[in-house]
Motif scaffolding. Sequence first.
Motif, PDB file in Angstrom:
ATOM      1  N   GLY A  16       6.793   9.182   2.158  1.00 28.37           N
ATOM      2  CA  GLY A  16       7.028   7.475   2.105  1.00 28.37           C
ATOM      3  C   GLY A  16       7.308   7.157   3.593  1.00 28.37           C
ATOM      4  N   LEU A  17       8.189   7.778   4.201  1.00 31.37           N
ATOM      5  CA  LEU A  17       8.196   6.967   5.446  1.00 31.37           C
ATOM      6  C   LEU A  17       7.235   7.148   6.533  1.00 31.37           C
ATOM      7  N   THR A  18       6.375   7.966   6.498  1.00 32.82           N
ATOM      8  CA  THR A  18       5.080   8.134   7.304  1.00 32.82           C
ATOM      9  C   THR A  18       4.098   6.970   6.759  1.00 32.82           C
TER      10      THR A  18
ATOM     11  N   LEU B 239      14.564  23.749  -4.604  1.00 37.17           N
ATOM     12  CA  LEU B 239      13.290  23.102  -5.018  1.00 37.17           C
ATOM     13  C   LEU B 239      13.484  21.586  -4.879  1.00 37.17           C
ATOM     14  N   ILE B 240      14.383  21.173  -5.365  1.00 38.16           N
ATOM     15  CA  ILE B 240      14.608  19.670  -5.323  1.00 38.16           C
ATOM     16  C   ILE B 240      14.805  19.317  -4.048  1.00 38.16           C
ATOM     17  N   ILE B 241      15.458  19.885  -3.062  1.00 34.06           N
ATOM     18  CA  ILE B 241      15.674  19.463  -1.759  1.00 34.06           C
ATOM     19  C   ILE B 241      14.349  19.512  -1.192  1.00 34.06           C
ATOM     20  N   SER B 242      13.413  20.366  -1.349  1.00 34.44           N
ATOM     21  CA  SER B 242      12.181  20.634  -0.664  1.00 34.44           C
ATOM     22  C   SER B 242      11.310  19.361  -1.099  1.00 34.44           C
ATOM     23  N   ASN B 243      11.310  18.849  -2.547  1.00 39.54           N
ATOM     24  CA  ASN B 243      10.698  18.239  -3.162  1.00 39.54           C
ATOM     25  C   ASN B 243      11.093  16.712  -2.339  1.00 39.54           C
ATOM     26  N   MET B 244      12.281  16.264  -2.354  1.00 38.56           N
ATOM     27  CA  MET B 244      12.928  15.295  -1.626  1.00 38.56           C
ATOM     28  C   MET B 244      12.463  15.189  -0.367  1.00 38.56           C
ATOM     29  N   PHE B 245      12.492  15.872   0.275  1.00 39.03           N
ATOM     30  CA  PHE B 245      12.104  16.108   1.792  1.00 39.03           C
ATOM     31  C   PHE B 245      10.379  15.482   1.763  1.00 39.03           C
ATOM     32  N   ILE B 246       9.705  16.268   0.873  1.00 39.53           N
ATOM     33  CA  ILE B 246       8.417  15.716   1.049  1.00 39.53           C
ATOM     34  C   ILE B 246       8.027  14.583   0.563  1.00 39.53           C
ATOM     35  N   PHE B 247       8.844  14.116  -0.557  1.00 43.13           N
ATOM     36  CA  PHE B 247       8.705  12.836  -0.585  1.00 43.13           C
ATOM     37  C   PHE B 247       9.077  11.636   0.220  1.00 43.13           C
ATOM     38  N   THR B 248      10.290  11.795   1.110  1.00 43.97           N
ATOM     39  CA  THR B 248      11.005  10.805   1.991  1.00 43.97           C
ATOM     40  C   THR B 248       9.733  10.995   3.072  1.00 43.97           C
ATOM     41  N   PHE B 249       9.464  12.204   3.508  1.00 47.03           N
ATOM     42  CA  PHE B 249       8.668  12.140   4.681  1.00 47.03           C
ATOM     43  C   PHE B 249       7.113  11.357   4.440  1.00 47.03           C
TER      44      PHE B 249
ATOM     45  N   PHE C 199       0.736  -1.136   0.170  1.00 51.47           N
ATOM     46  CA  PHE C 199      -0.070   0.141   0.024  1.00 51.47           C
ATOM     47  C   PHE C 199       0.746   1.112   0.186  1.00 51.47           C
ATOM     48  N   PRO C 200       1.593   1.414   1.023  1.00 52.77           N
ATOM     49  CA  PRO C 200       2.200   2.861   1.061  1.00 52.77           C
ATOM     50  C   PRO C 200       3.427   3.067  -0.022  1.00 52.77           C
ATOM     51  N   ALA C 201       4.182   2.017  -0.281  1.00 53.45           N
ATOM     52  CA  ALA C 201       5.090   2.067  -1.653  1.00 53.45           C
ATOM     53  C   ALA C 201       4.445   2.441  -2.866  1.00 53.45           C
TER      54      ALA C 201
END
Lengths: 493, 397
Positions: A468-470, A456-466, A417-419
């Motif tokens: 994803g992990l959640t 912008l890339i780093i913010s994007n990555m941060f959102i995705f990681t967040f 589901f999450p992945a």
Amino acid sequence: MWSYILKRFLLMIPTGIGVITVFFAVSEFVPGGPLDQVETMIVDQANQSEAGDMANFGDEDSTGTVGIDPQMRMQIKRKLGLNHDVWVRYFRMLLWYGQDSMVSSKEVDQGSARKLSFRGDSMWVYRTADDYHVFVNECQTDGESSQLTFSQETGHLVSTLDRTVQFNPETGRQIDGVQQLTRVPSRVKSESFWELEYLANGDRLKVRETRDEVYLEESAWAALTNGANWHGLFLFKFPTSITKNKKCYELIRERLRISMRLGISSFIITYTLCILLGVSKAVRNGTVFDTATSVLVLVGYGIPGFVLAVFLIKAFGPSADSWVSLIPLRGIQSPPEIYNTLSTWGKFWDNVHHMIAPVICLTISSFAGLTMLTKNSVLEQFHQLYAVAARARGLSERKVLLKHVLRNSLIPLVTGFPARFVMMFFAGSLLIEKIFSLDGLGLLSFTALVERDYPLIISNMFIFTFIGLTCRLLSDIGYVIVDPRISFEGKKT
Amino acid sequence: MSFSPEFLDRVRKFKKNRRAYNSLRILTFLFLLTLPAELLFNNRPIVMRVDGQWFFPVFRDYTYKDLGGDEEIPVVSYKAEMFDDFIAGREADAVSDLLFGDGSVAVDGPTASVDVREAVPRAFWALWPPIPHSYKSFYTSKTLERQRLASPFSREEGGVRLPGARMERHLLGTDSYGKDVLARLVYGFRLSLLFGVALAFTSTVIGCVLGAIQGFFGGLVDLLGQRLTEIWGAIPRLLLLMILSDFLSRRGESTEAGHLLMLFVIMNLTSWMGMAAHMRAQFLAARNLDYVKAAKSLGVSNVRVMFRHILPNSLTPIVTFLPFSISSSILALVGLDFLGFGIRYPAPSLGELLSQGQEHLDAWWIMVPTFLTLTSLMVLLTFVGDGVRNAFDPRYK
């Protein structure tokens, strides 16, 4: 259970730090960073205005510092925030406490910028070779700190950090959207906050605050609790995009709508179809229907989504060369001048019409795995003792399936589901969004990368990681809810 | 090396799966067919005989001097007028007259002149490949009106009837650079498959080693390794590859092969996580089993326990993953090429052809064959992978 959740939650922090660190390192050490990019742009523009098409023949090697004088370079650096030390920039990205300032302490140390006067916590004035920088802790209604830069020669307001804060010379009021200020009076007055008076002759710059009682004394505690003094992604304070001149979260929020619309519809379609198909395959195990659909979903799995996307545009696109014109070429809806004339139903159909092809491409390869997973899981549960017992009690096959088997066989589905959810947001859609010109997050990252917009890339990555992990954490919790037998507390070997 | 009876049994089971086995056979056939692509699709003769001497232009570059001429000029094209003139003995006309018109070549200063040998037609015989175009040659004969984006069949465009390019043995027409589509497809197919297989193998090895270390030692090593895998896995692969590949092209690896190798290395960096996670789980489970404990208590070294005892018992996920790993490797390469971050241009690439197909929607002869090649390659690999999984994974009965 709770300790497990807490532990997982705490482990998200190092992962988040890691992802940001990786990207920060890449943006620092890979050549062709934002500074080079802006310089190249400026040099290209200069060349183009001078020599027309000749700029196109300019080799990549010649784009160094040619044509940019050091002062301008410093200005650009300041604008991009690159005048600070590496570690300062790094921690500002992660977590940082301190007043926003455009002039770095390094510059003050080196003498290229000088601290002229210091009044409480609310205001600094720096003088650099070309400008005065006046930093006011709060000068705007939204409570964020801001910086005003005045030209030393003319005393004109040159720039502000984020927004254009400009003052009407007649009224002294802040006005929006003025491109350039021709004359700034020596006395600038903003209605709500502060009054500033200065003389721009040499060092005799005088800054006076009239509302001293408000800002002069910011106690340590007040400074610490002032949200404007805290920075970093870990507080969900996003940096400003270099190319778009907007806060990154605003950009992401705009694009998230489109990505979510695509992601959620593909997600719902995939799960519904896969569960239905998987269960009916399990019930009809071994029949022609079973074999045929197996081949079908496998072929679907094999076809890469973006390859199919190109093919669909070719085959069914609107161009004169396509075979049948069924789908629009690009975008998530018709252009506004058409879209706004449509009825409610027409608008709905317009959206669906634009989304059919992208959703097909997004979902086609995900059917196989989920369908087979559902089928195998249902089959396995069918032969469990509890199912046999239920049948022995005289329950109908349908009741056994719906009331007993289905619930247990859905456990393995929860794992993916999450992945899958995150994948729908990003992984597959970069290519597909690009092909169909959908302004989603994937395309945002792609253009940010091409334009070297690292914040912008780093913010994007941060959102995705967040996200994803959640999601991963939520799926683990989901396990426990679906199947109370699972425990994460015990030995994990 | 002998295989365990269990392994052979599974191979037999795989062979019984007709769909998977036939797919494997078709794939192998296609691969073997495209393997000698240089001999099938080339703009140079395979073998040629000039004045009684044998030459092998496919394998070596020659100059006109090598062929018995006077000039130390490399033979660029064996189909150009210059080469024809050389063979026909119109050497003086072709080279020197073109320059000076009087049969002399100025060497050092205006007075020096070289006597050009009497023009003699040469005995010439050549064996050409069936399709006289390679993936990077853009020679087409002058009879073809339009060399770029030439359709294989004659067609009307702007009121003009254009001849079909298949007459020039461009069986699938040409792309927007005037290169033969079929040749690029064949070379690209071979390159993709080779690249995918190689990448799948190396990333499996890397994943096995890293996963094994994590699982076997557990504890802090495992915790750190897990975080590393998580961080590396959280970054979208395509995005990371784009950054790294962009970095590479800025560093300017000069040769085609060098660039390809660097691309291979960076793709390895991003493809080991799935395998590592599986091996970790296997090793984590295996390290408490009796045979491992027994081996350890006998004083067998850690490395030996890992790779001689546990690994052979954990082969199932490796074999099961391999076909899917190959197909995802190929797809990553195609995606990168499609975005323009992949193999450097003249190298044959399916992704680059696909993006040309998207750019020139009227050129169906680029789009449709590329789509069919890519999808059939992927579908065949999927069938093979499905068969392997059915045969090897005990959970799929």
